[in-house]
Design an enzyme around this catalytic site. Structure first.
Site, PDB file in Angstrom:
ATOM      1  N   LYS A 181     140.839  29.936  89.015  1.00  0.00           N
ATOM      2  CA  LYS A 181     142.197  29.373  89.013  1.00  0.00           C
ATOM      3  C   LYS A 181     142.847  29.291  90.396  1.00  0.00           C
ATOM      4  O   LYS A 181     144.042  29.532  90.546  1.00  0.00           O
ATOM      5  CB  LYS A 181     143.104  30.176  88.067  1.00  0.00           C
ATOM      6  CG  LYS A 181     142.674  30.132  86.620  1.00  0.00           C
ATOM      7  CD  LYS A 181     143.525  30.990  85.735  1.00  0.00           C
ATOM      8  CE  LYS A 181     143.233  32.472  85.917  1.00  0.00           C
ATOM      9  NZ  LYS A 181     143.697  33.306  84.815  1.00  0.00           N
ATOM     10  N   ASP A 216     143.889  39.063  80.154  1.00  0.00           N
ATOM     11  CA  ASP A 216     145.042  38.558  79.389  1.00  0.00           C
ATOM     12  C   ASP A 216     144.698  38.229  77.932  1.00  0.00           C
ATOM     13  O   ASP A 216     145.537  38.376  77.037  1.00  0.00           O
ATOM     14  CB  ASP A 216     145.711  37.351  80.079  1.00  0.00           C
ATOM     15  CG  ASP A 216     144.742  36.233  80.438  1.00  0.00           C
ATOM     16  OD1 ASP A 216     143.521  36.407  80.258  1.00  0.00           O
ATOM     17  OD2 ASP A 216     145.209  35.189  80.931  1.00  0.00           O
TER      18      ASP A 216
HETATM   19  C1  BGC Z   1     139.782  33.745  83.794  1.00  0.00           C
HETATM   20  C2  BGC Z   1     139.936  34.597  82.562  1.00  0.00           C
HETATM   21  C3  BGC Z   1     141.313  34.423  81.977  1.00  0.00           C
HETATM   22  C4  BGC Z   1     141.612  32.954  81.744  1.00  0.00           C
HETATM   23  C5  BGC Z   1     143.012  32.733  81.188  1.00  0.00           C
HETATM   24  C6  BGC Z   1     140.192  32.303  83.507  1.00  0.00           C
HETATM   25  O1  BGC Z   1     140.173  31.559  84.683  1.00  0.00           O
HETATM   26  O2  BGC Z   1     138.454  33.765  84.238  1.00  0.00           O
HETATM   27  O3  BGC Z   1     139.712  35.950  82.883  1.00  0.00           O
HETATM   28  O4  BGC Z   1     141.384  35.131  80.771  1.00  0.00           O
HETATM   29  O5  BGC Z   1     141.502  32.267  82.978  1.00  0.00           O
HETATM   30  O6  BGC Z   1     143.999  33.193  82.017  1.00  0.00           O
END
Ligand code: BGC
Length: 473
Positions: A181, A216
């Site tokens: 992200k 999360d």
């Molecule tokens: C992460 C996860 C997370 C999800 C939602 C992903 O990019 O790898 O760990 O739960 O985003 O936030």
């Protein structure tokens, strides 16, 4: 010419009146690539189930199936007050959460924006920032935090929701596998996240002890279970996407868990990584372009087709392709539209929701925010169509991972509750209806037994619950 696409997009389709044959056939071709038949969905689900099994038996698999070490299931009767930290996207959230029994919860919270500099700089800067924010929160908001009413703890217990792939080895230990992200702090990967946070708290003299680390999705699952004990799955459809579910401990073959009194453990699937080998996902040239140009090529391929961080960019790639073929905006782009990630997923939301006859909201976005010199109604209808293809495919793919867990856990016949959080699920037009429709195509009448509900801000509450469950042990 009749609207060719109505049989292809499984949704309400507005006709594109007056479009040329070249425009219609180009869009038709793209729509076919974005279409997900129920047969294709079933193929994806089958592969997903196999990948889940692999991840449960061995470390280092594509879908990592990470044991969370959260084994208790909240009963809803817990009482106590805990701190929670939530880091995972645009904001850092700090909460004081009081559980008052019978599912009742009181929350005080503060939010801070995580700047692009913090996301990319050295990790101690990010963790110092977090510690400073906790310090500020403590001085402005909290009273004493207690484990049991009346018993004051000198160190406040904190549950940390860290929403990135972490190889967890205990409830309060886990190393970051890979940033997602848009976070890239170069020195943090392969390090223990709790240790980094705890050290920052020490540096800043903040009287907090980090007792639980959760994803999360794990937090969302816990908080939803606090309200609805029939909950099996917690999901995030937001900037990123992922799911967690309660698994029978003996099925998590890759761990030796000695506590026989516990039957279930939450597993964080980290499904964003699904099919990074690109075996079954129907990737288009627009997805491949996005992946190649991203800061983590070949990673998080499933996430890149679904989550809020990427839907705008996929759409931008489609629009640029049509512009280059002189089929949109008379062949003109703008400096703004040429910029990576300038077509925000929020624009897709607004455009999909635009029911005005001349697509006025769409016009505003294109002409005022993206500075396209001028647009015709046909242009705007084409843009709306592109948004629909991308949004619909995201929702149908989302249903595939959800369906796979239900099949894996043998819950299709008896049904189950699912708690979902995230901006896409909460705000994107038709997102949840499209998921439900896909589930009906897959499971027929049994789809009605799947209770899907919004679990808003669940991850903070979940982190505090995990801190509480850890304290009970
Ligand atoms: C992460 C996860 C997370 C999800 C939602 C992903 O990019 O790898 O760990 O739960 O985003 O936030």
């Amino acid at each position: 010419m009749p609207p060719i696409l109505s049989s292809i997009i499984r949704d309400k389709i507005d006709p594109i009146d007056g479009a040329s044959d070249a425009q219609l056939s180009a869009i038709d071709g793209i729509a076919k690539e974005f279409d997900l038949t129920v047969e294709k969905l079933s193929e994806i689900i089958k592969h997903f189930c196999n990948e889940m099994d692999k991840g449960l038996s061995k470390n280092g698999m594509t879908v990592p199936m990470i044991p969370s070490f959260v084994t208790g299931i909240p009963t809803g009767n817990e009482v106590g007050t805990f701190l929670a930290l939530d880091l995972g996207g645009t904001n850092l959230r700090i909460c004081e959460i009081s559980f008052e029994g019978k599912g009742a919860i009181k929350i005080k919270q503060q939010k801070h924006k995580v700047t692009e500099n913090l996301k990319a700089g050295p990790s101690h800067q990010l963790f110092d920032f977090i510690a400073d924010c906790v310090d500020k929160f403590l001085s402005e908001y909290t009273e004493f935090v207690t484990v049991q009413p009346g018993v004051h703890d000198r160190k406040l217990k904190l549950g940390f929701t860290f929403s990135f792939p972490v190889e967890q080895t205990a409830i309060n230990k886990g190393t970051l596998i890979k940033w997602t992200k848009g976070f890239t702090c170069p020195d943090a990967e392969n390090k223990d996240v709790v240790f980094m946070l705890q050290e920052a708290m020490k540096r800043k003299n903040v009287p907090v002890i980090v007792t639980a680390l959760v994803n999360d999705t794990v937090g969302t699952l816990l908080s939803h279970s606090y309200k609805d004990p029939n909950t099996l799955i917690g999901i995030i459809y937001g900037t990123g996407t992922n799911g967690a579910y309660f698994e029978d401990i003996p099925k998590i073959k890759k761990i030796n868990f000695s506590d026989d009194s516990q039957k279930k453990m939450i597993v964080n699937i980290e499904w964003g990584a699904f099919d990074s080998e690109k075996k079954v996902l129907p990737l288009t040239m627009f997805d491949n372009k996005l992946d190649r140009e991203s800061n983590n090529p070949h990673y998080q391929i499933f996430e890149k087709m679904i989550s809020g961080m990427y839907l705008g960019e996929i759409t931008r790639n489609i629009l640029l392709h049509l512009i280059d073929r002189m089929l949109l905006f008379d062949g003109y782009s703008s400096k703004d539209l040429n910029r990576h990630y300038s077509f925000e997923t929020e624009y897709l939301s607004t455009i999909e929701a635009d029911e005005t006859q001349t697509l006025d909201d769409t016009k505003k976005i294109l002409e005022e925010l993206l500075n396209i010199p001028s647009t015709t109604l046909i242009d705007r209808q084409i843009v709306k169509r592109a948004c629909q293809m991308v949004g619909l495919r995201a929702a149908r793919l989302s249903s595939a991972s959800l369906a796979a867990i239900l099949i894996h856990c043998d819950k299709v016949e008896c049904g189950s509750s699912v708690g979902i959080d995230g901006s896409l699920f909460e705000f994107y037009p038709h997102f949840s209806a499209r998921i439900k429709k896909a589930l009906q195509e897959l499971f027929g009448a049994n789809a009605d037994k799947i209770k899907i509900s919004l679990a808003r801000d669940g991850s903070g509450v979940g982190a505090a619950l995990a801190a509480m469950l850890a304290a009970q042990k």
